[in-house]
Design a protein around this motif. Sequence first.
Motif, PDB file in Angstrom:
ATOM      1  N   ASP A   1       0.848  -1.183   0.000  1.00 45.71           N
ATOM      2  CA  ASP A   1       0.000   0.000   0.000  1.00 45.71           C
ATOM      3  C   ASP A   1       0.884   1.234   0.000  1.00 45.71           C
ATOM      4  O   ASP A   1       2.021   1.174   0.469  1.00 45.71           O
ATOM      5  N   SER A   2       0.370   2.328  -0.508  1.00 44.11           N
ATOM      6  CA  SER A   2       1.150   3.562  -0.410  1.00 44.11           C
ATOM      7  C   SER A   2       0.271   4.668   0.135  1.00 44.11           C
ATOM      8  O   SER A   2      -0.866   4.859  -0.306  1.00 44.11           O
TER       9      SER A   2
ATOM     10  N   LYS B   1       7.009   6.617  -7.290  1.00 43.65           N
ATOM     11  CA  LYS B   1       5.673   6.025  -7.301  1.00 43.65           C
ATOM     12  C   LYS B   1       5.847   4.518  -7.420  1.00 43.65           C
ATOM     13  O   LYS B   1       6.317   4.029  -8.442  1.00 43.65           O
ATOM     14  N   PHE B   2       5.512   3.789  -6.368  1.00 43.83           N
ATOM     15  CA  PHE B   2       5.601   2.334  -6.427  1.00 43.83           C
ATOM     16  C   PHE B   2       4.211   1.755  -6.468  1.00 43.83           C
ATOM     17  O   PHE B   2       3.373   2.044  -5.620  1.00 43.83           O
ATOM     18  N   GLU B   3       3.971   0.887  -7.460  1.00 40.87           N
ATOM     19  CA  GLU B   3       2.676   0.211  -7.525  1.00 40.87           C
ATOM     20  C   GLU B   3       2.655  -0.881  -6.474  1.00 40.87           C
ATOM     21  O   GLU B   3       3.695  -1.393  -6.072  1.00 40.87           O
ATOM     22  N   VAL B   4       1.440  -1.307  -6.129  1.00 43.56           N
ATOM     23  CA  VAL B   4       1.304  -2.444  -5.210  1.00 43.56           C
ATOM     24  C   VAL B   4       1.913  -3.660  -5.886  1.00 43.56           C
ATOM     25  O   VAL B   4       1.641  -3.949  -7.041  1.00 43.56           O
TER      26      VAL B   4
ATOM     27  N   THR C   1       5.344  -4.047  -6.091  1.00 48.62           N
ATOM     28  CA  THR C   1       6.730  -3.769  -6.473  1.00 48.62           C
ATOM     29  C   THR C   1       7.682  -4.425  -5.500  1.00 48.62           C
ATOM     30  O   THR C   1       7.462  -4.381  -4.283  1.00 48.62           O
TER      31      THR C   1
END
Lengths: 241, 241
Positions: free
Chosen positions: B86-87, B119-122, B124
């Motif tokens: 999650d971010s 920006k890291f996607e779920v 990564t």
Amino acid sequence: MEYVNPEGLRLDGRRFNEMRQIVAEVGVVSKADGSAVFEMGNTKVIAAVYGPREIQNKSLQKKNDHALVLCEYSMAQFSTGDRRRQKFDRRSTELSLVIRQTMEACILTELLPHSQIDIFLQVLQADGGTRSACINAATLALADAGIPMRDLAVSCSAGYLNSTPLLDLNYVEDSAGGADVTVGILPKLDKVTLLQMDAKLPMETFETVFALASEGCKAIAERIREVLQENTKQLEYRRAA
Amino acid sequence: MGTEVSTSPTSLIDQTVVPGDVVLDLSNMTNQTIKLGSGLFQDNDAISAMRAGKLRYTKPNKYWVESSHKRYIPRPEDAVLGIVVDSKSDNFWVDIKGPQLALLPVLAFEGGTRRNIPKFEVGTLLYVRVVKTNTGMNPELSCTDASGKAAGFGPLKDGFMFETSTGLSRMLLSSPTCPVLEALGKKLSFETAFGLNGRVWVHAAAPRVVIIVANALMNSETLSGTQQRIMVEKLLEKISE
């Protein structure tokens, strides 16, 4: 019906203080973090442990600085002679609670706050003493998962039929209507974590039956230690010199 | 049956211990400072093991239990492979196979400011360093080393990640280089990242090289140095046919 014949042999040829054969294996469920199969005679139980991991359902957490231990006991529908109608009934709920309390007393939950440990127990073959086999299997699975424990929780049952205390009852002896005492202990600390009995016994007889079950527990503890030591040696990684 | 206590500290060293075994009795050792590592806990005057593993000792006074499990207990300065789940505006939530999810602050990157937040996607995969592990709080991570440089930390692109036990990770990270890595490195060219939390990432130009390396590493946990070299030779022979 005669459960102990005049020579002192029971229906399956054991003496009053003989346990059934124990077979135990660790690491049988590859997806689980820890798992074990535990057999006491014909009773066969599989335990799978997941954790410590993030809490899934925060509403279940009662003690804030301790890990949450969840336990589910179920009997496979093919585990008894006649196919069982429901997997989860009142007896399963009660046993889940009892086994959870036993294992919670043994796990150092204060070392893993805000985490969850799931113990799943499935009875594959039921021939008496399933709750004891489940506790023993859960101990092996928790040790396999590396969950910190203060001691090994071991359990054994004993009964009283034909005026003789009998160790490790099977299904036929258990359904005979005599008393069935299940004891769970922490062997090194010499503490009792589980004590259940159905039917009635006079106090002195109870003390004899309890002592017999405790002896059985100590023998199981030895066996569990051997299995864990074997398993640790096999898993040993090679350290750089 | 009382507890068997090793009165002299040397008796259980390099032996397999199981939960509950008392490894040291402090009442016999006065005026000594002892450092307890993972796997040991203190119960008044007795130091007991809480995991199944091998008891280790280094001079002058460090004791710990070495064991290999699927879950990981975070320690500061460990390099691990985490997966973003999650971010949020301040932190990324990262799964590191521990009791709790870990936090990676959005600014914990080399030259990280509010204007260039990654920006890291779920999902990564990240190579990160554990910074803080206070009890009760989620562990904190960072994508820089102690001096603030990137030093290889950050997202891992392409390649293949698989999960193993913590023991295998430690073996692959040991120095001098582990035999299986040496043998593979002589014939093949590939890139790896090892996380102390039991995750391994392999990347190479050709997929078949990735598969060979991954299989060789997965098989090498319980093999000795010579066996590892033989295993790699056999694997490479089969492939070159």
